[in-house]
Design a protein around this motif. Structure first.
Motif, PDB file in Angstrom:
ATOM      1  N   MET A 139       1.043  -1.087   0.080  1.00 52.85           N
ATOM      2  CA  MET A 139       0.009   0.060   0.084  1.00 52.85           C
ATOM      3  C   MET A 139       1.052   1.140   0.108  1.00 52.85           C
ATOM      4  N   LEU A 140       0.631   2.132  -0.905  1.00 56.98           N
ATOM      5  CA  LEU A 140       1.611   3.370  -1.107  1.00 56.98           C
ATOM      6  C   LEU A 140       1.143   4.220   0.039  1.00 56.98           C
ATOM      7  N   ILE A 141       2.079   5.419   0.183  1.00 54.68           N
ATOM      8  CA  ILE A 141       1.868   6.172   1.563  1.00 54.68           C
ATOM      9  C   ILE A 141       0.602   7.088   1.377  1.00 54.68           C
ATOM     10  N   GLY A 142       0.135   7.364   0.315  1.00 52.02           N
ATOM     11  CA  GLY A 142      -0.989   8.337   0.188  1.00 52.02           C
ATOM     12  C   GLY A 142      -2.227   7.431   0.778  1.00 52.02           C
ATOM     13  N   GLU A 143      -2.581   6.310   0.215  1.00 49.47           N
ATOM     14  CA  GLU A 143      -3.283   5.229   0.636  1.00 49.47           C
ATOM     15  C   GLU A 143      -3.247   5.118   2.182  1.00 49.47           C
ATOM     16  N   VAL A 144      -2.219   4.807   2.692  1.00 51.92           N
ATOM     17  CA  VAL A 144      -2.010   4.705   4.103  1.00 51.92           C
ATOM     18  C   VAL A 144      -2.331   5.720   4.780  1.00 51.92           C
ATOM     19  N   ALA A 145      -1.880   7.030   4.432  1.00 52.71           N
ATOM     20  CA  ALA A 145      -2.479   8.262   5.013  1.00 52.71           C
ATOM     21  C   ALA A 145      -3.917   8.350   5.319  1.00 52.71           C
ATOM     22  N   ARG A 146      -4.527   7.866   3.858  1.00 52.05           N
ATOM     23  CA  ARG A 146      -6.136   8.251   3.893  1.00 52.05           C
ATOM     24  C   ARG A 146      -6.699   7.098   4.804  1.00 52.05           C
ATOM     25  N   ARG A 147      -6.328   5.993   4.904  1.00 53.90           N
ATOM     26  CA  ARG A 147      -7.166   5.016   5.632  1.00 53.90           C
ATOM     27  C   ARG A 147      -6.704   5.271   7.373  1.00 53.90           C
ATOM     28  N   SER A 148      -5.242   5.573   7.543  1.00 51.44           N
ATOM     29  CA  SER A 148      -4.846   5.445   9.105  1.00 51.44           C
ATOM     30  C   SER A 148      -5.394   7.012   9.617  1.00 51.44           C
ATOM     31  N   GLY A 149      -5.487   7.847   8.939  1.00 50.08           N
ATOM     32  CA  GLY A 149      -5.808   9.130   9.375  1.00 50.08           C
ATOM     33  C   GLY A 149      -4.371  10.059   9.683  1.00 50.08           C
ATOM     34  N   VAL A 150      -3.250   9.455   9.371  1.00 50.83           N
ATOM     35  CA  VAL A 150      -1.968  10.053   9.803  1.00 50.83           C
ATOM     36  C   VAL A 150      -1.332  10.576   8.487  1.00 50.83           C
ATOM     37  N   SER A 151      -0.905  11.619   8.640  1.00 51.02           N
ATOM     38  CA  SER A 151      -0.510  12.544   7.285  1.00 51.02           C
ATOM     39  C   SER A 151       0.689  12.036   6.912  1.00 51.02           C
ATOM     40  N   ALA A 152       0.919  11.998   5.393  1.00 45.05           N
ATOM     41  CA  ALA A 152       2.045  11.402   4.804  1.00 45.05           C
ATOM     42  C   ALA A 152       3.233  12.112   5.508  1.00 45.05           C
ATOM     43  N   ARG A 153       3.173  13.420   5.744  1.00 43.90           N
ATOM     44  CA  ARG A 153       4.405  14.227   6.316  1.00 43.90           C
ATOM     45  C   ARG A 153       4.603  13.426   7.531  1.00 43.90           C
ATOM     46  N   MET A 154       3.792  13.125   8.588  1.00 39.42           N
ATOM     47  CA  MET A 154       3.990  12.538   9.828  1.00 39.42           C
ATOM     48  C   MET A 154       4.651  11.006   9.579  1.00 39.42           C
ATOM     49  N   LEU A 155       3.982  10.409   8.575  1.00 40.12           N
ATOM     50  CA  LEU A 155       4.656   9.017   8.288  1.00 40.12           C
ATOM     51  C   LEU A 155       5.955   9.204   7.969  1.00 40.12           C
ATOM     52  N   ARG A 156       6.270  10.257   7.147  1.00 43.24           N
ATOM     53  CA  ARG A 156       7.851  10.453   6.768  1.00 43.24           C
ATOM     54  C   ARG A 156       8.826  10.670   8.020  1.00 43.24           C
ATOM     55  N   HIS A 157       8.065  11.370   9.046  1.00 41.89           N
ATOM     56  CA  HIS A 157       8.710  11.775  10.228  1.00 41.89           C
ATOM     57  C   HIS A 157       9.056  10.639  11.120  1.00 41.89           C
ATOM     58  N   TYR A 158       7.971   9.588  11.033  1.00 41.78           N
ATOM     59  CA  TYR A 158       8.064   8.483  11.695  1.00 41.78           C
ATOM     60  C   TYR A 158       9.277   7.744  10.988  1.00 41.78           C
ATOM     61  N   GLU A 159       9.265   7.627   9.786  1.00 36.21           N
ATOM     62  CA  GLU A 159      10.472   6.931   9.232  1.00 36.21           C
ATOM     63  C   GLU A 159      11.815   7.380   9.614  1.00 36.21           C
ATOM     64  N   SER A 160      11.889   8.886   9.565  1.00 37.39           N
ATOM     65  CA  SER A 160      13.201   9.265   9.861  1.00 37.39           C
ATOM     66  C   SER A 160      13.779   8.980  11.300  1.00 37.39           C
ATOM     67  N   LEU A 161      12.576   8.832  12.261  1.00 35.60           N
ATOM     68  CA  LEU A 161      12.806   8.383  13.569  1.00 35.60           C
ATOM     69  C   LEU A 161      13.044   6.911  13.808  1.00 35.60           C
ATOM     70  N   GLY A 162      12.792   6.167  12.851  1.00 36.91           N
ATOM     71  CA  GLY A 162      12.821   4.591  12.722  1.00 36.91           C
ATOM     72  C   GLY A 162      11.806   4.162  13.433  1.00 36.91           C
ATOM     73  N   LEU A 163      10.625   4.936  13.577  1.00 36.88           N
ATOM     74  CA  LEU A 163       9.364   4.311  14.400  1.00 36.88           C
ATOM     75  C   LEU A 163       8.743   3.161  13.429  1.00 36.88           C
ATOM     76  N   VAL A 164       8.483   4.028  12.234  1.00 39.60           N
ATOM     77  CA  VAL A 164       7.959   2.920  11.171  1.00 39.60           C
ATOM     78  C   VAL A 164       8.579   3.031   9.882  1.00 39.60           C
ATOM     79  N   ARG A 165       9.029   1.854   9.531  1.00 40.58           N
ATOM     80  CA  ARG A 165       9.777   1.864   8.112  1.00 40.58           C
ATOM     81  C   ARG A 165       9.110   1.161   7.227  1.00 40.58           C
ATOM     82  N   PRO A 166       8.723   1.612   5.888  1.00 34.39           N
ATOM     83  CA  PRO A 166       7.947   1.074   5.062  1.00 34.39           C
ATOM     84  C   PRO A 166       8.863  -0.491   4.548  1.00 34.39           C
TER      85      PRO A 166
END
Length: 353
Positions: A1-28
């Motif tokens: 599932m691509l980041i846009g679809e994940v953001a839409r379904r989870s309610g977490v913005s794409a920007r926040m998902l990228r922030h999580y990735e930068s912190l190592g919290l959630v890596r695709p």
């Protein structure tokens, strides 16, 4: 599932998902052929875990440890969050109370709001002098924004410095409606000192406002509360206080003040009919009080020192009943009682001459 679809379904913005990735919290878990982030079902589940822990107030660093460190126990951070939440709730309640009190003062403009804030802050000051000035100014100047009665009652119930407590009681006596009910409620406090301050503040209120709450306090289980109520009512000519005042003399608790209050009651012409009803006969105020004192003196269970105090209390009671009682007591087997009664009779004889 691509980041846009994940953001839409989870309610977490794409920007926040990228922030999580930068912190190592959630890596695709993967990438598409074009290099786009691709999230697996496990990745999405981890996103929801992160959001759940965030909803509890955990920091992102703590969330990372909670998800990746098996040895990271939840007790410490959850305990800290409970403490912080309680502190935040207490601060919010304090703010709500302050806002409500400012609103109750009816400010006409921001100058009034600032003045009310200053007075409320002064009432809570660490300086006794500042608290005293706030209490006095709240009721002495027509130009001042009035301090809400709730704030004055709260301050009076917590004040330990006698001069400041007196100023607060003075302010309460001029605060208008509301104080008697709030102070009567405080008589039910589990803290003895609060109950004592409440009944003292009631006693300082004008007669018409405080008489009924003080009457109710005569049956309070706390003897200190009963005593203050009886002293206040006695000086106001309320005969309901007589039994408690006599009990205070027997117990030796503020017995001199209690005897003085009985003297005031005995001299109160307006209380004669009420006192007569209390005594259950046709006596006037003085005779009814004297009869009650004599009954306690004659009671088998009254110890010697109490009999002496009761005899001394007859000194302030005019009338024939008190005089006859002193004549009988001048022959009492207890020499201290007899000497006291004889002396009081000599004073009465001197006053008649």
């Amino acid at each position: 599932m691509l980041i846009g679809e994940v953001a839409r379904r989870s309610g977490v913005s794409a920007r926040m998902l990228r922030h999580y990735e930068s912190l190592g919290l959630v890596r695709p878990s993967g990438r598409t052929g074009s290099g786009y982030r691709e999230y697996s079902d496990d990745d999405i589940r981890r996103i929801f875990h992160v959001e759940s822990l965030r909803s509890l107030g955990l920091s992102l660093r703590e969330i990372g440890r909670a998800l990746d460190d098996p040895g990271f126990a939840p007790s410490a951070p959850v305990g800290d969050l409970i403490r912080q939440t309680r502190e935040r709730i207490a601060a919010e309640k304090e703010l709500l109370t302050r806002l409500s009190r400012i609103d109750a003062a009816g400010p006409a403009g921001w100058e009034d709001v600032l003045q009310a804030v200053a007075l409320l802050q002064a009432l809570g000051s660490q300086s006794p002098a500042a608290r005293q000035r706030a209490a006095l100014s709240s009721a002495s100047s027509a130009d001042e924004v009035p301090v809400p009665v709730e704030a004055l009652v709260e301050a009076a119930l917590s004040e330990t410095v006698p001069n400041v407590a007196g100023a607060l009681r003075w302010a309460l006596a001029r605060s208008g409606d509301g104080a008697p009910a709030l102070l009567a409620d405080a008589l039910g406090s589990p803290v003895a000192a609060v109950r004592e301050r409440a009944v003292q503040s009631l006693a300082a209120l004008p007669d018409g406002e405080a008489t009924e709450p003080l009457r109710g306090a005569l049956t309070h289980p706390d003897a200190v509360v009963r005593g203050y109520a009886a002293l206040a009512l006695g000086t106001r000519g309320v005969a309901d206080a007589i039994p408690t005042l006599v009990d205070m003399i027997v117990a030796g608790r503020n017995d001199t003040d209690a005897a003085d209050a009985l003297s005031v009651l005995a001299a109160e012409s307006g209380s004669e009919s009420e006192t007569a009803a209390e005594a259950g006969d046709g006596y006037g105020a003085a005779d009814a009080i004297a009869a009650r004192l004599v009954d306690r003196i004659a009671h088998d269970g009254t110890e010697a020192r109490a009999r002496g105090r009761l005899t001394q209390a007859l000194a302030g009671i005019p009338g024939e009943t008190a005089s006859r009682a002193l004549v009988e007591l001048s022959q009492d087997e207890d020499r201290a009682v007899a000497v006291t009664a004889t002396y009081l009779l000599s004073l009465r004889d001197a006053q008649r001459q």
